[in-house]
Design a protein around this motif. Structure first.
Motif, PDB file in Angstrom:
ATOM      1  N   ASN A  48       1.524  -1.135  -0.132  1.00 28.98           N
ATOM      2  CA  ASN A  48       0.024   0.077   0.287  1.00 28.98           C
ATOM      3  C   ASN A  48       0.670   0.913   0.086  1.00 28.98           C
ATOM      4  N   GLU A  49       2.368   0.794  -0.172  1.00 30.57           N
ATOM      5  CA  GLU A  49       3.088   2.985   0.254  1.00 30.57           C
ATOM      6  C   GLU A  49       2.554   3.358  -1.380  1.00 30.57           C
ATOM      7  N   ASN A  50       2.533   4.805  -0.757  1.00 32.12           N
ATOM      8  CA  ASN A  50       2.222   5.378  -1.788  1.00 32.12           C
ATOM      9  C   ASN A  50       3.187   5.690  -2.066  1.00 32.12           C
ATOM     10  N   ARG A  51       3.930   5.443  -3.566  1.00 34.54           N
ATOM     11  CA  ARG A  51       4.831   6.021  -4.420  1.00 34.54           C
ATOM     12  C   ARG A  51       5.102   7.518  -4.178  1.00 34.54           C
ATOM     13  N   THR A  52       4.007   8.175  -4.607  1.00 32.73           N
ATOM     14  CA  THR A  52       4.435   9.739  -5.507  1.00 32.73           C
ATOM     15  C   THR A  52       4.652  10.448  -3.885  1.00 32.73           C
ATOM     16  N   VAL A  53       3.787   9.765  -2.902  1.00 30.82           N
ATOM     17  CA  VAL A  53       5.127  10.555  -1.615  1.00 30.82           C
ATOM     18  C   VAL A  53       6.326  10.296  -0.776  1.00 30.82           C
ATOM     19  N   MET A  54       6.430   8.343  -1.009  1.00 28.86           N
ATOM     20  CA  MET A  54       7.610   8.273  -0.568  1.00 28.86           C
ATOM     21  C   MET A  54       8.543   9.311  -1.831  1.00 28.86           C
ATOM     22  N   VAL A  55       8.656   8.964  -3.024  1.00 27.78           N
ATOM     23  CA  VAL A  55       9.414   9.936  -4.180  1.00 27.78           C
ATOM     24  C   VAL A  55       9.776  11.324  -3.935  1.00 27.78           C
ATOM     25  N   ALA A  56       8.716  12.129  -2.893  1.00 32.00           N
ATOM     26  CA  ALA A  56       8.839  13.168  -2.842  1.00 32.00           C
ATOM     27  C   ALA A  56       9.638  13.906  -1.192  1.00 32.00           C
ATOM     28  N   ALA A  57       8.754  12.562  -0.865  1.00 31.21           N
ATOM     29  CA  ALA A  57      10.553  12.422   0.592  1.00 31.21           C
ATOM     30  C   ALA A  57      11.519  12.600   0.750  1.00 31.21           C
ATOM     31  N   LEU A  58      11.518  10.955  -0.143  1.00 31.34           N
ATOM     32  CA  LEU A  58      13.405  10.877  -0.287  1.00 31.34           C
ATOM     33  C   LEU A  58      14.413  12.126  -1.260  1.00 31.34           C
ATOM     34  N   GLU A  59      13.116  13.054  -1.818  1.00 31.67           N
ATOM     35  CA  GLU A  59      13.825  13.375  -2.774  1.00 31.67           C
ATOM     36  C   GLU A  59      13.867  14.728  -1.787  1.00 31.67           C
ATOM     37  N   ALA A  60      13.358  14.767  -0.883  1.00 33.57           N
ATOM     38  CA  ALA A  60      13.942  16.539   0.295  1.00 33.57           C
ATOM     39  C   ALA A  60      14.536  15.839   1.096  1.00 33.57           C
ATOM     40  N   VAL A  61      14.881  14.346   0.924  1.00 33.82           N
ATOM     41  CA  VAL A  61      15.971  14.064   2.059  1.00 33.82           C
ATOM     42  C   VAL A  61      17.120  14.256   1.681  1.00 33.82           C
ATOM     43  N   ALA A  62      17.843  13.840   0.259  1.00 32.59           N
ATOM     44  CA  ALA A  62      18.517  13.674  -0.261  1.00 32.59           C
ATOM     45  C   ALA A  62      18.748  15.746  -0.543  1.00 32.59           C
ATOM     46  N   ALA A  63      18.053  16.148  -0.643  1.00 33.04           N
ATOM     47  CA  ALA A  63      18.682  17.682  -1.345  1.00 33.04           C
ATOM     48  C   ALA A  63      19.211  17.729   0.116  1.00 33.04           C
ATOM     49  N   ASP A  64      18.405  17.793   1.321  1.00 33.03           N
ATOM     50  CA  ASP A  64      19.144  17.489   2.474  1.00 33.03           C
ATOM     51  C   ASP A  64      20.822  17.258   2.973  1.00 33.03           C
ATOM     52  N   ASN A  65      20.704  15.390   2.154  1.00 33.63           N
ATOM     53  CA  ASN A  65      21.702  15.741   2.975  1.00 33.63           C
ATOM     54  C   ASN A  65      22.822  16.304   1.438  1.00 33.63           C
TER      55      ASN A  65
END
Lengths: 568, 452
Positions: B357-374
């Motif tokens: 049931n994972e929401n792919r869109t949310v995960m992608v957006a969140a991971l991208e944001a975390v990567a931006a932080d890195n």
């Protein structure tokens, strides 16, 4: 040629010293006027800065008015109500001048931002950096006292106490904020004032609080967003409008925050005028830089030109005067020189005939009968008089040569006693005629190296003086002494003597001791001066010896004995 | 004939009933008097089905999508200030291209728009005070007369820009400042923090400041902070030729604003704790969160991701995770509209369930944001001179992104992975200046979902 270096020096002094004084005075006046001019310039620029400051002051007043009348709530029933918190947070989110909001209840506790897990990091950081203020450990400033009678500056409203008005700083008065009493807290300030500012320093710079008292006695306030305030001030300040120079608004650390004006100040240039910014931004300053063209235009004055012209005129006048004196002086020197020349010339002309007269008189003397007493007597008068004339001429010529630095000594080995004796012999008739008892005590039989003619002339002049001035003493004594180092000849009389006050002056050419004394007595007045000069050239000196009675002159000759002399 | 009369009576009775029904239906059909389009509000979570019996973190994504501008409607009028750098470093090609871009902007504005032009070097010059775009030629002339000289009073320039826009500040206009700079600010406040605060202050008043950096000499930290805090765009023009394009994109956004003054309030479940916003600044108080956006553009989605702490929950239970309420100015209707939405999560013991049931869109957006932080962290390391450490962070970031791009089949993540790899190779010497600007620009784009 007729003017000695000393005269030139004196003339230069006469011209240069007044000029120097005039120049110095002129410079002083010019400098003073520059000072005045600079002050006026500075005042003008300061006036402009104060105008700018009054713009800032008006903006501050507007902000105050907005906060007090519109933005901050006037009553707070419950200082801990969540609804209040929501409202205050909304205020912070929507008002660009508000960085944080705070509430102090009337016991002095900070109820908002709350000290709970609910608080955001920003709110927590606010509590931290304002902690000292709430504990009463910060230094608080009161606004400057308003200039009384300045109606415009009074903020309209019911509860305004005078000291809260934002004074437009009037020209001439540097109103600085005064230190609130130590240990004053905001609540204490709120007791006698409705609203106020607090500025303090933390980390990156100055922070500003504005607070207002509520009806219940609580205090509500905001931390002003300093950047937004600065942006509003900048937007109100002129972007242009200065045709020359530059105005800079600097913060407490001296960094420029805003500037306008076409002129770019050079490195290290100091501001021509400065003015503090109105409270509560009193740590800021306004600086006015002036371009060189501006400064020059303002300070240029006709005074300097006038001074220079006056100076030049004075210089010309002094030079003309000096020149006239010089010409007059030169003329007189020329005339005097001509006279001296004339006399010298005459003496020269007289010398040869006189020599002939003496020569033939002496010849005649030898050819006369031994028993022709009368003849010899008459001849001795002729010879004595011609000798006197010779001496006089010699003196004059010596004087003239001395003035031209051409007097020389002719040194040879001489017996002083012989020289003195021959002089006294010459004078014998004259001295006898005046009834002057003559005593000669010789004591210098060792020959010395000196000029016989010079010594003779010296002694002759001294004796002649005795004959002229000290005849009343009826006594003349000449004595010579000799020691290992010197030979001396003393000539003393019992005449009226020379007073101490005249001392050395008697040796000056043409000097008379007093007219009274020498009334009716002839003489050139150069005898002693010649005698002294000759003494010097002969390797000795002539001096006046103090004596109780009469006059005593001493001629001292340094004795220089060569090996030849000793052998001789 | 009694039965007939009864029939008639009953039929007649139905008529009023029917008509009542019809009327009420008609009324029900028009909930609003006008039929203006709406912004779409979505709230999603990375894992709509979460693992039970475990306290864990979750990513909540709230997104707002601007509606398309209806064909016939007039676009919202614009109240725009152009703030142009004329410091001596702009001499030559740069100032010419800047002037050209400014005139191009002017051409795209209409009679009802308000424009002002401010130029700054060591002092500020309000070339054109806020005025209606009536006499275009006069305005063009002033722009054409710009000559470069002096140092850079960026803060004063922006202050004046904000002031000019404030003169005609209007809810019904798009209030915007566009700043062009090629250098460091050296008169007045010049730290990124201070300029950020200025941006925040402008944003509070509804004025958005977009920043465009030209060349390699401008201060990208300052420019991105100013744009970020005022909800503006940031563009990087490496050379003057790119200016026209970037200005066009920016103006494209400006002319497509459909919503303004968007306030989003999120109420979380009592036991759920919001921790931080990933890509935007979020006001968190207890279990409430508050965000505001200055505007939304047509057909563009803006979102923000909140990291929350979810306590251990029994399997099969449901949590009312969050309720979100939005109110904004609808530029078509001219009124303030409200939107609501809510988010539930359920809990399951089965990991497969969770994964399915994972929401792919949310995960992608969140991971991208975390990567931006890195990516930001790597930049800080490089600033301190720790080049090798920075390189490592970027390479790791790239690797992680690559892995995740495969898992979620995401082109976005793959492209950012490549970007990080390229960055890691360009940290030394002269290349760093350009890389740093690129990194900042990309971080900004990810955080704000900028369209260009």
């Amino acid at each position: 040629m007729f003017v000695r270096p000393r005269q030139i020096a004196i003339f230069l002094c006469i011209v240069l010293v007044p000029l120097a004084i005039a120049a110095w005075l002129g410079l002083k006046v010019a400098r003073d006027e520059q000072q005045v001019g600079r002050h006026q310039f500075q005042s003008l620029l300061e006036g402009r800065l104060r105008d700018v400051d009054s713009t800032i002051a008006r903006l501050i007043q507007d902000i105050e008015r907005q906060f007090v009348d519109q933005i901050l709530p006037t009553t707070i029933d419950d200082t801990r109500a969540p609804a209040l918190f929501d409202e205050l947070r909304r205020l912070r989110r929507t008002n660009l001048m508000v960085r944080e909001v705070f509430v102090l209840d009337k016991e002095g506790g900070l109820t908002f931002p709350p000290n709970s897990a609910d608080a955001s990091p920003d709110e927590r950081s606010f509590r931290q950096r304002t902690d000292a203020i709430w504990r009463g450990r910060a230094v608080l400033y009161e606004p400057p006292a308003t200039a009384s009678g300045d109606e415009r500056t009074q903020v309209q409203g019911p509860e305004r106490s005078p000291s809260t008005s934002m004074a437009l700083i009037r020209p001439g008065s540097e109103a600085t904020p005064t230190l609130a009493e130590q240990g004053d807290t905001v609540l204490a300030l709120a007791e006698h004032r409705l609203y106020g500012w607090i500025s303090w320093y933390w980390a990156e710079g100055m922070h500003l609080l504005f607070w207002r008292r509520t009806d219940e006695g609580h205090v509500i306030g905001v931390e002003v967003e300093r950047i937004a305030l600065l942006a509003r001030i900048i937007a109100k300040l002129p972007a242009a409008g200065l045709d020359d120079g530059r105005v800079v608004l600097i913060d407490s650390r001296g960094h420029p925050m805003h500037q306008w004006g076409p002129y770019e100040p050079t490195d290290g240039q100091t501001a021509a005028a400065r003015s503090p910014v109105t409270y509560p931004l009193h740590a800021w300053r306004l600086l006015h830089y002036a371009s060189p063209a501006q400064t020059k235009a303002f300070l240029a004055s006709s005074l300097r030109l006038n001074l220079i012209l006056g100076f030049v005129a004075l210089a010309v006048a002094l030079l003309a005067m000096a020149f006239m004196f010089y010409r007059d002086y030169a003329r007189r020197m020329r005339d005097a020189a001509q006279r001296v020349n004339f006399v010298t010339q005459v003496s020269h002309e007289l010398k040869t005939p006189l020599t002939n007269i003496r020569l033939y008189a002496e010849l005649l003397d030898t050819e006369l009968d031994e028993d022709d007493e009368r003849g010899h007597k008459r001849l001795s008068v002729i010879i004595a008089e011609s000798q006197r004339l010779t001496r006089l001429i010699n003196n004059i010529l010596a004087f003239s040569r001395n003035r031209k630095n051409r007097l020389e000594a002719n040194k040879s080995l001489i017996h002083i006693d012989d020289v003195v004796a021959s002089v006294l012999e010459q004078f014998a008739p004259a001295l006898a005629a005046r009834d002057i008892e003559t005593v000669f005590t010789p004591g210098a039989d060792t020959p010395i190296h000196s000029d016989a003619d010079a010594v003779g002339q010296i002694v002759a002049n001294l004796v002649s003086n005795v004959e002229k001035y000290a005849a009343d003493g009826k006594y003349l004594r000449v004595s010579t002494h000799q020691s290992a180092h010197s030979t001396s000849v003393r000539v003393s009389d019992r005449g009226p003597g020379i007073p101490v006050t005249h001392g050395d002056k008697v040796f000056r050419p043409f000097y008379r001791v007093s007219d009274k004394l020498t009334d009716g007595v002839t003489g050139t007045g150069i005898g002693l001066s010649i005698a002294r000069e000759l003494a010097r050239l002969s390797g000795g000196r002539l001096s006046l010896v103090p004596s109780e009675r009469g006059t005593c002159f001493e001629l001292t000759l340094d004795r220089t004995i060569t090996n030849d002399e000793e052998r001789a | 004939m009694n039965r007939n009369a009864n029939y008639l009576g009953r039929t007649l009775a139905i008529v009023p009933l029917l008509s009542l029904l019809l009327v009420s239906l008609v009324h029900a059909d028009s909930p609003k008097r006008d039929s203006s389009p709406e912004v779409i509000l979505d709230i999603d979570v990375g894992e709509p089905v979460m693992l039970a019996n475990r306290g864990q973190k979750a990513y909540v994504k709230i997104s707002l999508t601007g509606f398309e501008l209806p064909k016939q409607t007039k676009r919202t009028s614009v109240n725009l200030a152009l703030v142009l750098d004329r410091s001596s470093s702009m001499a030559g090609d740069k100032i010419e291209k800047a002037k050209h871009a400014a005139m191009m902007v002017l051409d795209r504005l209409g009679k009802d728009d308000i424009v002002s032009v401010i130029s700054y070097d060591s002092t500020v010059d309000v070339l054109v005070p806020a005025t209606k775009v009536g006499n275009r030629n006069a305005i063009r002339e002033r722009i054409a007369a710009l000559q470069p000289r002096g140092t850079t009073a960026l803060f004063a320039g922006v202050s004046h820009g904000i002031e000019e826009v404030s003169k005609f500040l209007d809810n019904n206009r798009v209030n915007r400042v566009i700043l062009l700079s090629d250098g460091q600010a050296n008169v007045g406040p010049s730290s990124p923090n201070e300029l950020g605060r200025l941006g925040a202050a402008a944003g509070k008043n509804g004025i958005t400041v977009s920043t465009i950096g030209l060349g390699l000499g401008y201060n990208e930290d300052l420019m991105t902070q100013l744009a970020m805090r005022s909800d503006g765009n940031h563009g990087f023009a490496e050379n003057a030729d790119q200016l026209a394009t970037i200005f066009n994109y920016e103006l494209g956004d400006v002319l497509s604003v459909v919503a303004q003054d968007v306030v989003i309030e999120i109420d979380f479940d009592r036991y759920v704790r919001p921790l931080r916003g990933l890509n935007r600044e979020i006001d968190i108080h207890g279990n409430k969160a508050l965000v505001s956006l200055n505007q939304l553009y047509a057909a563009q989605q803006k979102y923000f991701i909140i990291e929350v702490d979810v306590p251990a929950t029994k399997p099969g239970a449901k949590r009312d995770l969050a309720r979100v309420a939005v109110n904004y100015n609808n530029m078509i209707s001219g009124k303030r509209h409200k939107l609501n939405n809510r988010l539930d999560v359920s809990f399951s013991k089965s990991k497969k369930d969770v994964a399915k049931n994972e929401n792919r869109t949310v995960m992608v957006a969140a991971l991208e944001a975390v990567a931006a932080d890195n990516n930001r962290h790597a930049l800080t390391l490089r600033d301190k001179g720790q080049i090798e450490a920075a390189e490592r962070v970027l390479v790791n970031n790239a690797a992680t992104l690559e892995r995740q791009s495969k898992k979620y089949k995401s082109k976005r993540l793959r492209s950012y992975s490549e970007s990080n790899m390229v960055d890691s190779k360009n940290l030394r010497g002269q290349k760093w200046r350009k890389t740093r600007k690129k990194m900042r620009k990309k971080q900004h784009t990810i955080d704000t979902q900028q369209s260009f």
